[in-house]
Design an enzyme around this catalytic site. Structure first.
Site, mmCIF file in Angstrom:
data_model
loop_
_atom_site.group_PDB
_atom_site.id
_atom_site.type_symbol
_atom_site.label_atom_id
_atom_site.label_comp_id
_atom_site.label_asym_id
_atom_site.label_seq_id
_atom_site.Cartn_x
_atom_site.Cartn_y
_atom_site.Cartn_z
ATOM 1 N N GLY A 61 0.798 -1.218 0.000
ATOM 2 C CA GLY A 61 0.000 0.000 0.000
ATOM 3 C C GLY A 61 0.832 1.271 0.000
ATOM 4 O O GLY A 61 1.966 1.278 -0.461
ATOM 5 N N SER A 62 0.235 2.333 0.545
ATOM 6 C CA SER A 62 0.845 3.661 0.477
ATOM 7 C C SER A 62 2.041 3.796 1.409
ATOM 8 O O SER A 62 2.067 3.223 2.497
ATOM 9 C CB SER A 62 -0.192 4.713 0.862
ATOM 10 O OG SER A 62 0.437 5.945 1.097
ATOM 11 N N THR A 63 3.015 4.607 0.971
ATOM 12 C CA THR A 63 4.191 4.871 1.805
ATOM 13 C C THR A 63 3.824 5.702 3.036
ATOM 14 O O THR A 63 4.609 5.817 3.959
ATOM 15 C CB THR A 63 5.288 5.610 1.017
ATOM 16 O OG1 THR A 63 4.755 6.817 0.475
ATOM 17 C CG2 THR A 63 5.824 4.745 -0.087
ATOM 18 N N VAL A 64 2.616 6.270 3.029
ATOM 19 C CA VAL A 64 2.139 6.993 4.200
ATOM 20 C C VAL A 64 1.955 6.026 5.380
ATOM 21 O O VAL A 64 1.915 6.431 6.537
ATOM 22 C CB VAL A 64 0.820 7.734 3.874
ATOM 23 C CG1 VAL A 64 0.239 8.384 5.103
ATOM 24 C CG2 VAL A 64 1.083 8.788 2.809
#
Lengths: 130, 386
Positions: A61-64
């Site tokens: 998923g997102s690097t966030v």
């Protein structure tokens, strides 16, 4: 039983294992306030990762997602340690900024949910207590 | 991984918490991906700007980082911000202030190369934003991996990045040949091609034959679409891009793309005009040439749009458009240029049922957010829209 891995972040921890067989997304996949897994594709959905030794193959998923690990830590609901098969950017970065001990290159099929596990990330070692 | 004395000291915390954490991130990534050392970078492009994306988790981290003295040590620009209600915008302003406090230029665009941040051939850089990464690698010949927000920020603070992946010559060779039999004539055709190939190739390095793009903007869209539906970070085009001459080392598998493959994508995104609440152009952010083209098509159209037109662009391009008179024309026809923001990282699903666009990347993200999408070339969109 002792398993050999590789240090990603430093530190030691002992706790109860929570094992997922599926890659985990932290952004949207874990509630940063409660530490409860919400990812609909996860096999540990509904479980809390708070104070667990969290075991899963890899992040996705997102690097966030890295920031979510940081927030989990600040909210007191982070796992005590992270064990993965293959470290990648998202979880490794998150473990560093949240200061959670983390090892990778561990044969996670040997670990079962509920077992007491000791992680020595500095040595890259995982001990499953009998 | 080898570290210099200075780097060891940073890692030991001699220069404070922020530099230490940034160094820990770079060293861990270097170890994971087998880098031999850290190398200096010329610039960084940092993602993780929209409040919709980073949320309170990101704000909390950035605030602690700023309070511990985090400062960037190389020229650093930012990804687009989001737009939303008053609460959202308040949070958004706070995020920009935090990045500014670190010494980052708060330019907020996915096309830094059209303004504030243009690398040169061979430069090592640490960029996040997949469309900017693939543009810098392929069209400019600069060298960057697909960084995430936190890893590009760490690189910006230390001024270095681990030496692996696309920083190394040998990893920049093509891995598949793409023979384009279809005739590509406009922007949307490059969207179709990119959308299709990202899904088909995943993380390959394609080498295109038979591709004669008329404009840089077409290559920009091709890359952005491939990087959105796949995780492609570099491509070569025979006779066009700077590294194509040395891009083929071994015998490679070849795939062909015919009209049929492009048609499949076109048919996937064919929502009726009745379902469309806005036309979105500028994903990635529009160049001044794209803005000019829109203004000219609107004049040909001769009457205002009923469905509002939103053009997203960098502040640099918006300023240019204001001076050159295109903004006036666009506003007369019910259009608007939105500077330094992005609809994909805004809560669009609350505002719109459907979007019409010329961008394959935008189509991918809007459809993932549950919106209906019509994907067509600029001219057709603006002439046929209600």
């Amino acid at each position: 039983m002792k398993l050999k891995g590789r240090k990603i972040t430093k530190g030691k921890a002992r706790g109860v294992a929570l094992v997922s067989k599926k890659p985990l997304s932290f952004l949207g996949g874990v509630d940063p306030k409660t530490g409860i897994v919400k990812d609909v594709e996860s096999d540990i959905r509904g479980e809390s990762i708070k104070d667990k030794i969290l075991v899963f193959p890899r992040g996705k998923g997102s690097t966030v997602g890295s920031y979510v690990l940081y927030q989990l830590k600040k909210n007191g609901v982070a796992p005590k340690a992270i064990i993965v098969e293959e470290a990648e950017t998202i979880v490794a970065t998150g473990a560093i900024i949240a200061e959670i001990p983390m090892v990778d290159k561990v044969d996670i099929s040997k670990i079962k949910s509920g077992q007491v596990v000791e992680v020595d990330a500095d040595e890259g070692e995982v001990v499953i207590e009998e | 991984m080898y570290l210099t004395k200075e780097e060891e000291l940073i890692l030991a915390g001699e220069y404070g918490y922020a530099l230490q954490k940034a160094m820990e991130i770079l060293v861990a990534l270097g170890e994971i991906y087998g880098a031999d050392r850290l190398i200096p970078i010329k610039s960084a492009q940092v993602a993780g700007v929209s409040y919709k994306n980073i949320g309170d988790a990101g704000i909390e981290f950035l605030r602690d980082f700023v309070n511990s003295g985090a400062k960037v040590s190389v020229y650093t620009t930012l990804n687009p911000a989001g737009i939303g209600d008053e609460f959202f915008m308040e949070k958004q302003r706070e995020i920009l202030e935090l990045y500014k406090a670190m010494g980052i230029e708060i330019t907020s665009t996915c096309t830094p190369y059209y303004g504030a941040n243009l690398p040169k051939f061979g430069d090592h850089i640490a960029w996040s934003e997949s469309s900017a990464v693939i543009f810098a690698n392929s069209i400019i010949g600069a060298r960057t991996n697909r960084e995430g927000g936190p890893s590009s920020l760490a690189a910006a603070i230390v001024g270095k990045t681990p030496n692996y992946g696309l920083h190394l010559e040998e990893n920049r060779k093509a891995t598949v040949i793409v023979e384009v039999n279809a005739k590509l004539k406009d922007f949307a055709d490059y969207s179709f091609l990119g959308y299709y190939l990202g899904k088909a190739l995943k993380n390959d390095i394609p080498y295109f034959k038979n591709l004669k793009p008329e404009k840089t903007d077409y290559l920009k869209e091709l890359g952005a679409s491939m990087a959105a539906t796949g995780s492609i970070a570099l491509y070569h085009v025979e006779g066009e891009t700077p590294e194509y001459r040395h891009a083929i080392a071994d015998k490679l598998e070849k795939i062909e793309v015919d009209e049929r493959e492009l048609e499949e994508v076109r048919e996937k995104f064919n929502a009726e005009w009745g379902e469309i609440d806005a036309i979105v152009i500028g994903c990635p952010h529009a160049s001044i040439q794209e803005v000019k083209e829109v203004a000219e098509i609107l004049k040909m159209r001769g009457k205002p749009l009923k469905v509002p037109l939103l053009i997203t662009a960098s502040r640099a391009v918006k300023a240019l458009s204001d001076v050159l008179g295109y903004t006036d024309v666009i506003e007369r026809y019910n259009g608007k240029i939105i500077a330094d923001s992005c609809l994909i990282v805004s809560p669009v699903e609350k505002w719109y049922r459907g979007i019409a666009t010329n961008s394959g990347k935008a189509s991918f993200y809007f459809s993932s957010a549950g919106l209906k999408v019509r994907l067509e070339n600029t001219e057709k969109l603006l002439l046929e829209a209600p």
